[in-house]
Design a protein around this motif. Structure first.
Motif, PDB file in Angstrom:
ATOM      1  N   PRO A  37       0.830  -1.204   0.000  1.00  0.00           N
ATOM      2  CA  PRO A  37       0.000   0.000   0.000  1.00  0.00           C
ATOM      3  C   PRO A  37       0.867   1.257   0.000  1.00  0.00           C
ATOM      4  O   PRO A  37       1.984   1.246   0.509  1.00  0.00           O
ATOM      5  N   ILE A  38       0.344   2.311  -0.591  1.00  0.00           N
ATOM      6  CA  ILE A  38       1.043   3.595  -0.624  1.00  0.00           C
ATOM      7  C   ILE A  38       0.319   4.547   0.319  1.00  0.00           C
ATOM      8  O   ILE A  38      -0.878   4.778   0.168  1.00  0.00           O
ATOM      9  N   ILE A  39       1.034   5.066   1.286  1.00  0.00           N
ATOM     10  CA  ILE A  39       0.475   6.052   2.215  1.00  0.00           C
ATOM     11  C   ILE A  39       0.903   7.420   1.706  1.00  0.00           C
ATOM     12  O   ILE A  39       2.098   7.694   1.559  1.00  0.00           O
ATOM     13  N   GLY A  43      -1.218  11.040   5.063  1.00  0.00           N
ATOM     14  CA  GLY A  43      -1.486   9.883   5.908  1.00  0.00           C
ATOM     15  C   GLY A  43      -2.598   8.986   5.426  1.00  0.00           C
ATOM     16  O   GLY A  43      -3.013   8.081   6.149  1.00  0.00           O
ATOM     17  N   TYR A  44      -3.099   9.209   4.214  1.00  0.00           N
ATOM     18  CA  TYR A  44      -4.194   8.406   3.667  1.00  0.00           C
ATOM     19  C   TYR A  44      -3.672   7.318   2.735  1.00  0.00           C
ATOM     20  O   TYR A  44      -2.635   7.483   2.087  1.00  0.00           O
ATOM     21  N   CYS A  45      -4.441   6.234   2.646  1.00  0.00           N
ATOM     22  CA  CYS A  45      -4.127   5.117   1.759  1.00  0.00           C
ATOM     23  C   CYS A  45      -5.389   4.762   0.978  1.00  0.00           C
ATOM     24  O   CYS A  45      -6.484   4.682   1.566  1.00  0.00           O
ATOM     25  N   PHE A  46      -5.256   4.553  -0.334  1.00  0.00           N
ATOM     26  CA  PHE A  46      -6.423   4.115  -1.110  1.00  0.00           C
ATOM     27  C   PHE A  46      -6.872   2.772  -0.535  1.00  0.00           C
ATOM     28  O   PHE A  46      -6.042   1.896  -0.269  1.00  0.00           O
ATOM     29  N   PRO A  47      -8.183   2.570  -0.326  1.00  0.00           N
ATOM     30  CA  PRO A  47      -8.640   1.384   0.403  1.00  0.00           C
ATOM     31  C   PRO A  47      -8.574   0.054  -0.359  1.00  0.00           C
ATOM     32  O   PRO A  47      -8.781  -0.996   0.249  1.00  0.00           O
ATOM     33  N   LYS A 171     -10.651  10.002  -5.242  1.00  0.00           N
ATOM     34  CA  LYS A 171      -9.870  10.603  -6.344  1.00  0.00           C
ATOM     35  C   LYS A 171      -8.696  11.411  -5.793  1.00  0.00           C
ATOM     36  O   LYS A 171      -7.595  11.358  -6.342  1.00  0.00           O
ATOM     37  N   GLN A 172      -8.927  12.138  -4.714  1.00  0.00           N
ATOM     38  CA  GLN A 172      -7.859  12.940  -4.116  1.00  0.00           C
ATOM     39  C   GLN A 172      -6.726  12.033  -3.616  1.00  0.00           C
ATOM     40  O   GLN A 172      -5.551  12.326  -3.839  1.00  0.00           O
ATOM     41  N   ILE A 173      -7.079  10.947  -2.962  1.00  0.00           N
ATOM     42  CA  ILE A 173      -6.067  10.003  -2.472  1.00  0.00           C
ATOM     43  C   ILE A 173      -5.329   9.376  -3.649  1.00  0.00           C
ATOM     44  O   ILE A 173      -4.095   9.301  -3.657  1.00  0.00           O
ATOM     45  N   GLU A 174      -6.073   8.934  -4.641  1.00  0.00           N
ATOM     46  CA  GLU A 174      -5.476   8.307  -5.821  1.00  0.00           C
ATOM     47  C   GLU A 174      -4.522   9.263  -6.533  1.00  0.00           C
ATOM     48  O   GLU A 174      -3.398   8.889  -6.880  1.00  0.00           O
ATOM     49  N   ASN A 175      -4.931  10.499  -6.722  1.00  0.00           N
ATOM     50  CA  ASN A 175      -4.089  11.495  -7.391  1.00  0.00           C
ATOM     51  C   ASN A 175      -2.821  11.793  -6.578  1.00  0.00           C
ATOM     52  O   ASN A 175      -1.742  11.941  -7.141  1.00  0.00           O
ATOM     53  N   ALA A 176      -2.957  11.898  -5.268  1.00  0.00           N
ATOM     54  CA  ALA A 176      -1.786  12.150  -4.413  1.00  0.00           C
ATOM     55  C   ALA A 176      -0.808  10.977  -4.485  1.00  0.00           C
ATOM     56  O   ALA A 176       0.400  11.169  -4.515  1.00  0.00           O
ATOM     57  N   GLN A 177      -1.324   9.767  -4.555  1.00  0.00           N
ATOM     58  CA  GLN A 177      -0.446   8.590  -4.640  1.00  0.00           C
ATOM     59  C   GLN A 177       0.268   8.539  -5.987  1.00  0.00           C
ATOM     60  O   GLN A 177       1.428   8.192  -6.045  1.00  0.00           O
ATOM     61  N   GLU A 178      -0.433   8.904  -7.055  1.00  0.00           N
ATOM     62  CA  GLU A 178       0.187   8.910  -8.370  1.00  0.00           C
ATOM     63  C   GLU A 178       1.331   9.917  -8.430  1.00  0.00           C
ATOM     64  O   GLU A 178       2.352   9.683  -9.066  1.00  0.00           O
ATOM     65  N   ARG A 179       1.188  11.049  -7.734  1.00  0.00           N
ATOM     66  CA  ARG A 179       2.252  12.056  -7.697  1.00  0.00           C
ATOM     67  C   ARG A 179       3.473  11.551  -6.938  1.00  0.00           C
ATOM     68  O   ARG A 179       4.581  11.985  -7.184  1.00  0.00           O
ATOM     69  N   GLN A 180       3.264  10.632  -5.987  1.00  0.00           N
ATOM     70  CA  GLN A 180       4.371  10.102  -5.176  1.00  0.00           C
ATOM     71  C   GLN A 180       5.154   9.035  -5.899  1.00  0.00           C
ATOM     72  O   GLN A 180       6.291   8.769  -5.541  1.00  0.00           O
TER      73      GLN A 180
END
Length: 181
Positions: A37-39, A43-47, A171-180
């Motif tokens: 999982p990507i945090i 501090g959020y993780c896509f479920p 979507k916000q979590i997913e987009n933030a993870q893609e940026r990481q």
């Protein structure tokens, strides 16, 4: 001259079949795990782990218009890992009703996250247990009234007791993870 007896050929078939089943099982369990999982930095993780799909179905009619959809359905293969979206506490764990196997995760900031239609719960997931973002809490399924549908997580969010559309949050979590990545 070398002769091949019929008996060894017949015996090879079950061994080959067992070998294929083992390979398929091992391959499936790896593919369904969901990976690491990507945090994100908040501090959020896509479920949902692994490959998934979803769209905004907030307030879509259900049961012929008798009720509305207060969530977002995220589709993936049966058994895919479901992760805690944020640090919190399992406030409910139950089986039955429309949702089938379900849990609620409460966070300190007044949010409650609803995971339902699970295929099973991760070991140690019980009411009152603290969870960390990215911790496996359950597995993708189609329990409850979803048993005739493809496997999906019905993901719901309540903020201070009011249902909110989870799609923008996901979507916000997913987009933030893609940026990481």
């Amino acid at each position: 001259m070398f002769k091949i007896k019929l008996f060894p050929k017949i015996m090879a078939i079950p061994f080959l079949a067992v070998g294929l089943v083992i390979l398929l099982f091992l391959g499936a369990s790896t593919a369904l795990s969901g990976g690491t999982p990507i945090i994100n930095t908040d501090g959020y993780c896509f479920p949902v782990g692994g490959e998934y799909s979803y769209c905004d179905t907030w307030l879509a009619p259900r049961d012929g218009g008798e009720r509305r959809h207060y969530g977002c359905d995220v589709f993936a293969k049966r058994g895919t890992y479901l992760y805690a979206i944020y640090d919190g506490v399992i406030s409910k764990k139950y089986s039955g009703g429309l949702g089938g196997l379900s849990i609620w995760i409460n966070t300190d900031d007044g949010k409650r996250y609803y995971y339902t239609h699970l295929n099973g719960f991760a070991p140690g997931i019980e009411k009152g247990v603290k969870v960390k973002a990215g911790q496996v809490v359950g597995y993708m399924g189609n329990s409850g009234n979803a048993r005739t549908t493809p496997c999906h997580l019905h993901f719901g969010v309540k903020v201070n007791g009011t249902w909110v559309n989870p799609y923008p949050i996901l979507k916000q979590i997913e987009n933030a993870q893609e940026r990481q990545i």
